[in-house]
Design an enzyme around this catalytic site. Structure first.
Site, PDB file in Angstrom:
ATOM      1  N   GLU A   1       0.822  -1.218   0.000  1.00  0.00           N
ATOM      2  CA  GLU A   1       0.000   0.000   0.000  1.00  0.00           C
ATOM      3  C   GLU A   1       0.853   1.265   0.000  1.00  0.00           C
ATOM      4  OE1 GLU A   1      -2.963   0.302   3.090  1.00  0.00           O
ATOM      5  OE2 GLU A   1      -3.508  -1.805   2.867  1.00  0.00           O
ATOM      6  N   ASP A   2       1.957   1.241   0.729  1.00  0.00           N
ATOM      7  CA  ASP A   2       2.687   2.470   1.010  1.00  0.00           C
ATOM      8  C   ASP A   2       4.011   2.630   0.265  1.00  0.00           C
ATOM      9  OD1 ASP A   2       0.622   3.020   2.735  1.00  0.00           O
ATOM     10  OD2 ASP A   2       1.729   2.458   4.534  1.00  0.00           O
TER      11      ASP A   2
END
Length: 140
Positions: A24-25
């Site tokens: 996600e990051d």
């Protein structure tokens, strides 16, 4: 924390818990995770990863909807993640978050965790404790 509070010793679960936000990051892919950590870790990370192409409200709704159907290991990872998030929102929230938004976040985590119960009594009790302490701190 899932190792100490939840007595989790399964290596794949512990590694996936550390890596749970990686896709996600960062620019890391699931394929990269699988090459470095194996298919089980990749699968666990995938199971707890939000689709960032969706709107935030939809991602939050899906976390609640999917929690009960997650694997036991993914539920343990979610418990650990939400415990950390409740502590962060309570003790060191983003500067622009009002008390109302922080309380709404705590309420949402409770909905997610409702679907994760029954897999780790130690983590569940600790979540309940930090949630109650967070609510008390924000109410005062």
């Amino acid at each position: 924390m899932i190792a100490t509070r939840g007595d989790v010793t399964d290596l794949a679960t512990l590694i996936a818990a550390v890596l749970h936000d990686t896709v996600e990051d960062t620019a890391t892919t699931f394929a990269e995770l699988e090459r470095r950590f194996g298919p089980e870790v990749r699968g666990l990370v995938a199971e707890v990863t939000d689709d960032k192409q969706l709107l935030k409200a939809e991602r939050k709704r899906l976390q609640v909807a999917h929690a009960a159907g997650a694997s036991a290991k993914a539920k343990v990872i979610k418990l650990g993640d939400k415990i950390c998030n409740v502590l962060d929102v309570t003790l060191s929230p983003p500067p622009d978050w009002s008390t109302e938004r922080r309380l709404e976040y705590l309420d949402w985590t409770e909905q997610v965790i409702a679907g994760c119960r029954g897999v780790n009594p130690g983590l569940e009790a600790y979540y309940d404790q930090v949630l109650a302490e967070g609510r008390r701190a924000l109410a005062g």
